[in-house]
Design an enzyme around this catalytic site. Structure first.
Site, PDB file in Angstrom:
ATOM      1  N   HIS A  97       4.499  -5.095   1.863  1.00 33.91           N
ATOM      2  CA  HIS A  97       4.115  -4.645   0.911  1.00 33.91           C
ATOM      3  C   HIS A  97       3.213  -3.415   0.926  1.00 33.91           C
ATOM      4  CE1 HIS A  97       0.761  -5.886   3.714  1.00 33.91           C
ATOM      5  NE2 HIS A  97       0.105  -5.072   2.918  1.00 33.91           N
ATOM      6  N   ASP A  99      -0.352  -1.118  -0.172  1.00 31.37           N
ATOM      7  CA  ASP A  99      -1.266  -1.644  -0.417  1.00 31.37           C
ATOM      8  C   ASP A  99      -1.814  -1.695  -2.140  1.00 31.37           C
ATOM      9  OD1 ASP A  99      -2.253  -3.044   2.256  1.00 31.37           O
ATOM     10  OD2 ASP A  99      -2.878  -0.735   2.412  1.00 31.37           O
ATOM     11  N   HIS A 243       4.166  -1.720   4.762  1.00 29.55           N
ATOM     12  CA  HIS A 243       3.643  -2.690   6.049  1.00 29.55           C
ATOM     13  C   HIS A 243       4.061  -3.724   5.792  1.00 29.55           C
ATOM     14  CE1 HIS A 243      -0.108  -1.501   3.708  1.00 29.55           C
ATOM     15  NE2 HIS A 243      -0.793  -2.681   4.653  1.00 29.55           N
ATOM     16  N   ARG A 258     -10.672  -2.032   8.966  1.00 29.83           N
ATOM     17  CA  ARG A 258     -10.118  -0.942   7.960  1.00 29.83           C
ATOM     18  C   ARG A 258     -10.813  -0.506   6.866  1.00 29.83           C
ATOM     19  NH1 ARG A 258      -5.101  -2.104   4.550  1.00 29.83           N
ATOM     20  NH2 ARG A 258      -5.178  -1.075   3.218  1.00 29.83           N
TER      21      ARG A 258
END
Ligand code: SIN
Length: 262
Positions: A97, A99, A243, A258
């Site tokens: 994907h 983000d 990723h 994150r």
């Protein structure tokens, strides 16, 4: 002046950077060099950043751009989202994907910090979508130029909240070939988690085309694989990379902090 070294992770994608303490202030020259390295290599890895705190992580992320705060941010550290997987919260990010590609302006990148790791596994893979684009046959590239793809949050959302999420974030179209705003490089911009089809193509043709394009992301030559250790930091360029977080460690615990870059 701080000096640092850059070691390639593969012949094409990702580098490990040695010689920078991310818990110390980062000067303008280093910050500029790291931005250039991120544009060039797509993924930057830093090891042994044990002294780094959430505040350091947010300061470090700011050298690449403004921080996007999420509703899932921590109360005490709103710039940081804690991603926790364990026996009650199985991992779900084992899908290629970009983000938030369902948003009209997806984030520029992210800084991820390993906090707690399983005894083995939980690696993260990155795929370089510039290389994926360059490897496509010229006739396919020509056919894709000018085509838009539809990105829908509901494709990857739990069924129980998909409709609600889609109302909050309606499907968006992005060009299938995007130009990187900083480097001018061409990038294939479709992903397995959120791309549902193509504007102007019927469902059958769209499914065949999407399947073919997603297969190109699974080719190991366009990827690098990160094995995490405590204190490992990864920065990636969400415009040129995809990723995939492996979920081979369930039911063990894996915790990451994150910070997302606007
Ligand atoms: C993500 O998909 O954003 C998380 C990646 C990871 O946990 O390795």
């Amino acid at each position: 002046m701080t000096s640092f070294s850059i070691e390639p992770m593969t012949a094409t994608v990702g580098v490990e950077i040695e010689g920078i303490d991310l818990a110390a202030p980062i000067g303008d020259w280093v910050a500029r060099s790291l931005r250039q390295a991120l544009h060039r290599h797509g993924v930057l890895i830093f090891r042994d950043q044990i002294a780094m705190t959430r505040a350091h992580q947010a300061d470090f992320a700011r050298i690449f751009g403004d921080i996007v705060r999420s509703p899932l941010g921590l109360i005490a550290d709103p710039d940081v989202v804690e991603i926790v997987h364990d026996e009650t919260r199985p991992p779900t990010e084992n899908i290629w994907h970009v983000d938030h590609s369902f948003s009209p302006a997806p984030p520029r990148g992210a800084v991820l910090r390993a906090i707690e790791l399983p005894t083995a596994g939980g690696d993260t893979l990155f795929a370089d979508m510039r290389i994926v684009w360059r490897r496509l046959p010229e006739a396919v590239q020509t056919a894709l130029r000018g085509l838009d793809a539809v990105h829908d949050i509901a494709k990857f959302a739990p069924a129980a909240c998909a409709a609600e999420l889609r109302t909050a974030a309606p499907p968006t179209c992005h060009p299938v070939m995007k130009v990187h705003p900083a480097t001018g490089e061409e990038i294939l911009f479709v992903n397995e988690a959120y791309t549902t089809g193509f504007d102007g193509l019927d469902e059958k043709d769209g499914t065949v085309l999407l399947g073919y394009l997603l297969d190109q992301i699974r080719i190991p030559e366009v990827q690098c694989r990160l094995r995490w250790h405590p204190g490992t930091i990864a920065v990636w360029d969400n415009r040129s990379m995809q990723h995939y977080a492996t979920s081979d460690y369930f039911p063990q615990r894996r915790v990451m902090d994150r910070v997302t870059i606007a």
